[in-house]
Design an enzyme around this catalytic site. Sequence first.
Site, mmCIF file in Angstrom:
data_model
loop_
_atom_site.group_PDB
_atom_site.id
_atom_site.type_symbol
_atom_site.label_atom_id
_atom_site.label_comp_id
_atom_site.label_asym_id
_atom_site.label_seq_id
_atom_site.Cartn_x
_atom_site.Cartn_y
_atom_site.Cartn_z
ATOM 1 N N GLU A 96 0.822 -1.198 0.000
ATOM 2 C CA GLU A 96 0.000 0.000 0.000
ATOM 3 C C GLU A 96 0.859 1.253 0.000
ATOM 4 O OE1 GLU A 96 -3.800 -1.941 2.302
ATOM 5 O OE2 GLU A 96 -2.250 -0.981 3.466
ATOM 6 N N CYS A 148 3.401 8.432 1.341
ATOM 7 C CA CYS A 148 4.051 7.425 2.175
ATOM 8 C C CYS A 148 4.181 6.161 1.323
ATOM 9 C CB CYS A 148 3.149 7.190 3.392
ATOM 10 S SG CYS A 148 3.734 5.922 4.501
ATOM 11 N N CYS A 159 7.680 -5.980 14.913
ATOM 12 C CA CYS A 159 7.191 -5.107 15.997
ATOM 13 C C CYS A 159 5.742 -5.512 16.330
ATOM 14 C CB CYS A 159 7.251 -3.645 15.578
ATOM 15 S SG CYS A 159 8.920 -3.156 15.079
ATOM 16 N N SER A 260 12.155 5.117 14.759
ATOM 17 C CA SER A 260 11.052 4.553 15.545
ATOM 18 C C SER A 260 11.642 4.063 16.853
ATOM 19 C CB SER A 260 10.424 3.396 14.777
ATOM 20 O OG SER A 260 9.887 3.879 13.571
ATOM 21 N N LEU A 261 11.480 4.846 17.885
ATOM 22 C CA LEU A 261 12.140 4.538 19.160
ATOM 23 C C LEU A 261 11.202 3.733 20.076
ATOM 24 C CD1 LEU A 261 14.979 5.113 20.178
ATOM 25 C CD2 LEU A 261 14.067 7.064 21.433
ATOM 26 N N ASN A 336 -2.291 3.149 16.692
ATOM 27 C CA ASN A 336 -3.479 2.877 15.894
ATOM 28 C C ASN A 336 -3.825 1.406 16.076
ATOM 29 O OD1 ASN A 336 -3.655 5.507 14.617
ATOM 30 N ND2 ASN A 336 -1.777 4.932 13.548
ATOM 31 N N CYS A 379 -0.477 5.080 10.199
ATOM 32 C CA CYS A 379 0.785 4.402 10.487
ATOM 33 C C CYS A 379 0.559 3.025 11.076
ATOM 34 C CB CYS A 379 1.572 5.191 11.521
ATOM 35 S SG CYS A 379 2.734 6.294 10.786
HETATM 36 N N1 SAH Z 1 9.844 0.140 9.285
HETATM 37 C C1 SAH Z 1 9.996 1.518 9.433
HETATM 38 C C2 SAH Z 1 9.025 2.325 8.593
HETATM 39 C C3 SAH Z 1 7.620 1.831 8.513
HETATM 40 S S1 SAH Z 1 6.658 1.897 9.993
HETATM 41 C C4 SAH Z 1 9.922 1.931 10.882
HETATM 42 O O1 SAH Z 1 9.555 1.114 11.708
HETATM 43 O O2 SAH Z 1 10.266 3.081 11.173
HETATM 44 C C5 SAH Z 1 6.284 3.639 10.102
HETATM 45 C C6 SAH Z 1 5.975 4.130 11.496
HETATM 46 O O3 SAH Z 1 4.713 3.645 11.963
HETATM 47 C C7 SAH Z 1 6.986 3.680 12.538
HETATM 48 O O4 SAH Z 1 7.334 4.737 13.391
HETATM 49 C C8 SAH Z 1 6.214 2.630 13.283
HETATM 50 O O5 SAH Z 1 6.738 2.371 14.529
HETATM 51 C C9 SAH Z 1 4.844 3.227 13.300
HETATM 52 N N2 SAH Z 1 3.786 2.271 13.613
HETATM 53 C C10 SAH Z 1 3.726 0.981 13.293
HETATM 54 N N3 SAH Z 1 2.585 0.433 13.733
HETATM 55 C C11 SAH Z 1 1.899 1.406 14.351
HETATM 56 C C12 SAH Z 1 0.632 1.471 14.980
HETATM 57 N N4 SAH Z 1 -0.164 0.416 15.059
HETATM 58 N N5 SAH Z 1 0.239 2.659 15.487
HETATM 59 C C13 SAH Z 1 1.015 3.752 15.382
HETATM 60 N N6 SAH Z 1 2.205 3.761 14.784
HETATM 61 C C14 SAH Z 1 2.657 2.595 14.263
HETATM 62 FE FE1 SF4 Z 2 8.519 -3.273 10.320
HETATM 63 FE FE2 SF4 Z 2 8.426 -0.673 10.936
HETATM 64 FE FE3 SF4 Z 2 6.300 -2.266 11.332
HETATM 65 FE FE4 SF4 Z 2 8.439 -2.541 12.868
HETATM 66 S S1 SF4 Z 2 7.115 -0.734 12.748
HETATM 67 S S2 SF4 Z 2 7.304 -4.208 11.915
HETATM 68 S S3 SF4 Z 2 10.068 -2.133 11.428
HETATM 69 S S4 SF4 Z 2 7.200 -1.751 9.375
#
Ligand code: SAH
Ligand code: SF4
Length: 396
Positions: A96, A148, A159, A260-261, A336, A379
Amino acid sequence: MIPSKTEVPPLARYPEEWEKAVTSLGARSFAGKQVFRWIQGRSVMSVDGMTDIAGSLREKLREAGVGPVLEVALVKTSTDGTRKLLVKMKDGATVETVLIPGTTGPKRFAEGADAASDAAADTEADADAAAADTDEEEEGGAVRVTQCISTQVGCAMGCVFCASGVAGFKRHMGADEVIAQVLLAKEYLYPGEALRNVVLMGMGEPLHNYDATVRTLRLLTHPEGLHLSSRRVTVSTSGLVPEIRRLGEDFQGRIGLAISLHAADDDTRTRLMPINKKHPLSELMKALREYPLPPRRRITIEYTLVAGKNDTLEEARKLGKLLRGLPVKINLIPMNPIEASTLGPTARDRVLAFQTVLTDTGYSVFIRKRRGDDVAAACGQLALLGAKPKVRVDRS
Ligand code: SAH
Ligand code: SF4
């Protein structure tokens, strides 16, 4: 013609690679530059549309398989104007990409931008502070759109709060598939909209697919391509330390970086993000402190607030200490909800309290609202259509 493994896929070629390709087909090298401009400058992916290319060369290019690599399978438009495109690749895999309209003029920095467009807007704000923009006037009152894009089908990082992570890793996307998301999105912009920022924040971990990511960054910023300013292109990563260092060197720190911390200590972070076991916080923070950030630029810190997991005020204080001295801005994103997990967002009052601890310490901290939520485009909600979660992630 089946491309060899090392061959660069046509839609991702640089001008010099196009020159070589067309001369090997018996054409003058100049035509290579023209083909590059058609694809990257004008978003024309089909050979039929390259009207000033000789018919004989067009025929050969067609035979060589030059053409679109993605098709849009579905478009979902949110009530807030966000558009989510489900794109299908040649092997049937889907990912997507999301178009997020901003507001025009100075209001674009107003509270309420989503995490993706804001990671980009921050670099823009810094750039504006440096008064370096020349394209402001040309764009007039255009609505600036942030796109995006995805870099992998699924994600290997696992994650626990993320739909892509729960779906698991299917495959890397080719550089042609990654860039094609941007090229085809042009058709989905509304009149008066202009693509302004691109964030690699969709499905997948961009730095796990390093070569395709770097090629995409070079194509997006190429003067004869879309020519996006490097500060308007942002890579978001879960913290692959060696690749963060490589990216810093390869672009002298000029590409926007979002980290992404999501936690300020190793135990918590490892529970949420398994990658932390391989690259613990000490290592990640060292790489960030050594990142060659240009003056007036900041690293974006993404902190998804997951109820009961990483959202105490003690954790906010720890985060403040961890980031001390680093040029950062912090985005707090109440998680989310995703279908595959019962984890959920931190309550609003707690989010505000978490923010206050950090602002009192002197940080710029923004709470990001969910854009495109009604079409699951926010996100972490980008999932593989029909994919079943690999593991059950209800750890609460
Ligand atoms: N893999 C990369 C980029 C894609 S994820 C990364 O992890 O940075 C993009 C952002 O969305 C990241 O900051 C991730 O932690 C956040 N994210 C993932 N799942 C989420 C959720 N359910 N709610 C809010 N943010 C989320
Ligand atoms: Fe992959 Fe980013 Fe999602 Fe973590 S937050 S599973 S690194 S897409």
